[in-house]
Design a protein around this motif. Structure first.
Motif, PDB file in Angstrom:
ATOM      1  N   GLN A  83       0.847  -1.190   0.000  1.00 44.38           N
ATOM      2  CA  GLN A  83       0.000   0.000   0.000  1.00 44.38           C
ATOM      3  C   GLN A  83       0.882   1.239   0.000  1.00 44.38           C
ATOM      4  OE1 GLN A  83      -3.825  -0.903   2.521  1.00 44.38           O
ATOM      5  NE2 GLN A  83      -2.029  -1.410   3.732  1.00 44.38           N
ATOM      6  N   ALA A  84       0.447   2.271  -0.692  1.00 44.02           N
ATOM      7  CA  ALA A  84       1.208   3.520  -0.689  1.00 44.02           C
ATOM      8  C   ALA A  84       0.937   4.312   0.584  1.00 44.02           C
ATOM      9  CB  ALA A  84       0.871   4.358  -1.916  1.00 44.02           C
ATOM     10  N   LEU A  85      -0.331   4.544   0.886  1.00 48.73           N
ATOM     11  CA  LEU A  85      -0.707   5.345   2.050  1.00 48.73           C
ATOM     12  C   LEU A  85      -1.774   4.626   2.860  1.00 48.73           C
ATOM     13  CD1 LEU A  85      -1.091   8.824   0.301  1.00 48.73           C
ATOM     14  CD2 LEU A  85       0.878   8.004   1.586  1.00 48.73           C
ATOM     15  N   GLN A  86      -1.552   4.536   4.159  1.00 46.89           N
ATOM     16  CA  GLN A  86      -2.565   4.001   5.061  1.00 46.89           C
ATOM     17  C   GLN A  86      -2.924   5.108   6.043  1.00 46.89           C
ATOM     18  OE1 GLN A  86      -1.574   0.717   7.766  1.00 46.89           O
ATOM     19  NE2 GLN A  86      -3.431  -0.301   7.013  1.00 46.89           N
ATOM     20  N   LEU A  87      -4.177   5.541   6.004  1.00 43.41           N
ATOM     21  CA  LEU A  87      -4.621   6.688   6.789  1.00 43.41           C
ATOM     22  C   LEU A  87      -5.659   6.240   7.809  1.00 43.41           C
ATOM     23  CD1 LEU A  87      -5.088   9.115   3.761  1.00 43.41           C
ATOM     24  CD2 LEU A  87      -3.046   8.806   5.164  1.00 43.41           C
ATOM     25  N   ASN A  88      -5.256   6.155   9.069  1.00 43.48           N
ATOM     26  CA  ASN A  88      -6.152   5.725  10.134  1.00 43.48           C
ATOM     27  C   ASN A  88      -6.538   6.914  11.013  1.00 43.48           C
ATOM     28  OD1 ASN A  88      -6.000   3.057   9.304  1.00 43.48           O
ATOM     29  ND2 ASN A  88      -4.256   2.623  10.624  1.00 43.48           N
ATOM     30  N   ARG A  89      -7.839   7.210  11.051  1.00 42.50           N
ATOM     31  CA  ARG A  89      -8.380   8.283  11.886  1.00 42.50           C
ATOM     32  C   ARG A  89      -7.723   9.640  11.623  1.00 42.50           C
ATOM     33  NH1 ARG A  89      -8.116   4.480  17.147  1.00 42.50           N
ATOM     34  NH2 ARG A  89      -9.877   3.164  16.632  1.00 42.50           N
ATOM     35  N   THR A  90      -7.426   9.910  10.389  1.00 41.06           N
ATOM     36  CA  THR A  90      -6.805  11.192  10.047  1.00 41.06           C
ATOM     37  C   THR A  90      -7.862  12.281   9.976  1.00 41.06           C
ATOM     38  OG1 THR A  90      -7.010  10.719   7.690  1.00 41.06           O
ATOM     39  CG2 THR A  90      -4.920  10.130   8.768  1.00 41.06           C
ATOM     40  N   GLN A  91      -7.432  13.510  10.209  1.00 44.42           N
ATOM     41  CA  GLN A  91      -8.296  14.679  10.132  1.00 44.42           C
ATOM     42  C   GLN A  91      -7.640  15.720   9.234  1.00 44.42           C
ATOM     43  OE1 GLN A  91     -11.262  15.354  11.814  1.00 44.42           O
ATOM     44  NE2 GLN A  91     -11.304  13.341  12.762  1.00 44.42           N
ATOM     45  N   LEU A  92      -8.403  16.252   8.296  1.00 45.11           N
ATOM     46  CA  LEU A  92      -7.962  17.338   7.429  1.00 45.11           C
ATOM     47  C   LEU A  92      -6.634  17.016   6.743  1.00 45.11           C
ATOM     48  CD1 LEU A  92      -8.933  20.056   6.419  1.00 45.11           C
ATOM     49  CD2 LEU A  92      -7.626  21.144   8.234  1.00 45.11           C
ATOM     50  N   ALA A 103      -3.592   1.697  -3.262  1.00 49.05           N
ATOM     51  CA  ALA A 103      -2.857   2.958  -3.191  1.00 49.05           C
ATOM     52  C   ALA A 103      -3.155   3.713  -1.903  1.00 49.05           C
ATOM     53  CB  ALA A 103      -3.181   3.829  -4.399  1.00 49.05           C
ATOM     54  N   ILE A 104      -4.439   3.882  -1.576  1.00 49.64           N
ATOM     55  CA  ILE A 104      -4.837   4.613  -0.370  1.00 49.64           C
ATOM     56  C   ILE A 104      -5.844   3.764   0.397  1.00 49.64           C
ATOM     57  CG2 ILE A 104      -5.902   6.704   0.550  1.00 49.64           C
ATOM     58  CD1 ILE A 104      -5.048   8.139  -2.028  1.00 49.64           C
ATOM     59  N   ASP A 105      -5.507   3.448   1.634  1.00 48.73           N
ATOM     60  CA  ASP A 105      -6.380   2.662   2.495  1.00 48.73           C
ATOM     61  C   ASP A 105      -6.719   3.526   3.707  1.00 48.73           C
ATOM     62  OD1 ASP A 105      -7.853   0.513   3.371  1.00 48.73           O
ATOM     63  OD2 ASP A 105      -6.146  -0.557   4.217  1.00 48.73           O
ATOM     64  N   THR A 106      -7.997   3.777   3.937  1.00 51.92           N
ATOM     65  CA  THR A 106      -8.382   4.645   5.042  1.00 51.92           C
ATOM     66  C   THR A 106      -9.223   3.875   6.056  1.00 51.92           C
ATOM     67  OG1 THR A 106     -10.508   5.438   4.209  1.00 51.92           O
ATOM     68  CG2 THR A 106      -8.532   6.553   3.400  1.00 51.92           C
ATOM     69  N   TYR A 107      -9.150   4.306   7.282  1.00 54.83           N
ATOM     70  CA  TYR A 107     -10.011   3.808   8.351  1.00 54.83           C
ATOM     71  C   TYR A 107     -10.522   5.017   9.124  1.00 54.83           C
ATOM     72  CZ  TYR A 107     -11.356   1.939  12.894  1.00 54.83           C
ATOM     73  OH  TYR A 107     -12.031   1.664  14.046  1.00 54.83           O
ATOM     74  N   ARG A 108     -11.806   5.316   8.962  1.00 53.07           N
ATOM     75  CA  ARG A 108     -12.451   6.435   9.639  1.00 53.07           C
ATOM     76  C   ARG A 108     -11.741   7.773   9.393  1.00 53.07           C
ATOM     77  NH1 ARG A 108     -12.443   5.012  15.388  1.00 53.07           N
ATOM     78  NH2 ARG A 108     -13.276   7.100  15.596  1.00 53.07           N
ATOM     79  N   ALA A 109     -11.320   8.001   8.176  1.00 52.93           N
ATOM     80  CA  ALA A 109     -10.701   9.281   7.830  1.00 52.93           C
ATOM     81  C   ALA A 109     -11.779  10.354   7.715  1.00 52.93           C
ATOM     82  CB  ALA A 109      -9.944   9.164   6.514  1.00 52.93           C
ATOM     83  N   ASN A 110     -11.435  11.570   8.116  1.00 49.50           N
ATOM     84  CA  ASN A 110     -12.345  12.705   8.029  1.00 49.50           C
ATOM     85  C   ASN A 110     -11.662  13.874   7.344  1.00 49.50           C
ATOM     86  OD1 ASN A 110     -15.029  12.333   9.537  1.00 49.50           O
ATOM     87  ND2 ASN A 110     -13.532  11.408  10.914  1.00 49.50           N
ATOM     88  N   GLN A 111     -12.436  14.592   6.545  1.00 48.92           N
ATOM     89  CA  GLN A 111     -11.950  15.775   5.841  1.00 48.92           C
ATOM     90  C   GLN A 111     -10.684  15.438   5.048  1.00 48.92           C
ATOM     91  OE1 GLN A 111     -11.864  18.311   9.382  1.00 48.92           O
ATOM     92  NE2 GLN A 111     -13.413  19.576   8.381  1.00 48.92           N
ATOM     93  N   LEU A 112     -10.807  14.444   4.173  1.00 49.80           N
ATOM     94  CA  LEU A 112      -9.714  14.026   3.299  1.00 49.80           C
ATOM     95  C   LEU A 112      -9.979  14.565   1.901  1.00 49.80           C
ATOM     96  CD1 LEU A 112      -7.224  12.298   2.514  1.00 49.80           C
ATOM     97  CD2 LEU A 112      -8.808  10.349   2.288  1.00 49.80           C
ATOM     98  N   MET A 113      -9.004  15.272   1.339  1.00 47.51           N
ATOM     99  CA  MET A 113      -9.115  15.824  -0.010  1.00 47.51           C
ATOM    100  C   MET A 113      -8.099  15.117  -0.904  1.00 47.51           C
ATOM    101  SD  MET A 113     -11.207  17.999   1.229  1.00 47.51           S
ATOM    102  CE  MET A 113     -11.497  18.819   2.787  1.00 47.51           C
TER     103      MET A 113
END
Length: 195
Positions: free
Chosen positions: A11-20, A34-44
């Motif tokens: 995976q390139a990016l793993q975003l867990n509970r990220t904000q903005l 490429a991008i794996d998120t878990y409960r990400a918020n305000q992701l552009m």
């Protein structure tokens, strides 16, 4: 630019509970995810290109996976306010083995996809896939606008361009407020499927 043709589960990016968070003007190439998120918020995610360029068979891979809660004891919100704008998703074609869903959503409260191009896949291009037996795995407030879905060079085998499925076992208003506006679907094999 992020690129690999090595590890099958890379995976390139793993975003867990990220904000903005902002991901802008990036090229993702050859990843299992490429991008794996878990409960990400305000992701552009802005003006990015996602390309599948491998001959490995990766039918369960996705460019982006938007995950919500993990189990029934987790009572947190699923994440949301995700904006994907001006992106290109190229799922592969001969000589490459097409991948699974290009974008998979298991839970969301606010997803806005604008002016994106989705092409080629072995499964679907946009897959709404809530699962489990708890209400937080719902798909709420999704707007897909001015997007183009096609089948590239006519690669066959895709179930549907947009697929609505999942294994959610309770009737808790799983899908709410979903809009497709001014989108174009073109190809010889595909459409919208509800499984």
């Amino acid at each position: 630019s992020f690129s690999t043709d090595s590890a099958d589960q890379c995976q390139a990016l793993q975003l867990n509970r990220t904000q903005l968070s902002y991901i802008q003007n990036c090229l993702f190439q050859g990843f299992y995810r490429a991008i794996d998120t878990y409960r990400a918020n305000q992701l552009m995610i802005l003006a990015c290109e996602f390309r599948h360029t491998t001959s490995r068979k990766t039918p369960n891979s996705q460019f982006i996976r938007l995950n919500g809660v993990k189990d029934s004891t987790n009572t947190y919100a699923p994440g949301g306010s995700i904006h994907i704008t001006d992106c290109e998703f190229w799922g592969g074609d001969t000589p490459y083995t097409p991948m699974g869903p290009l974008l998979e959503v298991t839970a969301i409260d606010g997803l806005y996809i604008t002016q994106c191009h989705f092409t080629c896949s072995a499964d679907s291009q946009l897959f709404f896939n809530p699962g489990g037996n708890y209400y937080i795995h719902s798909i709420v407030d999704v707007k897909v606008q001015n997007c183009y879905f096609d089948n590239g060079n006519g690669h066959g085998g895709m179930d549907a361009y947009v697929k609505v499925g999942g294994t959610l076992t309770t009737d808790m208003k799983t899908y709410q407020d979903i809009l497709f506006s001014n989108c174009k679907f073109r190809g010889d094999n595909g459409g919208t499927q509800n499984s």
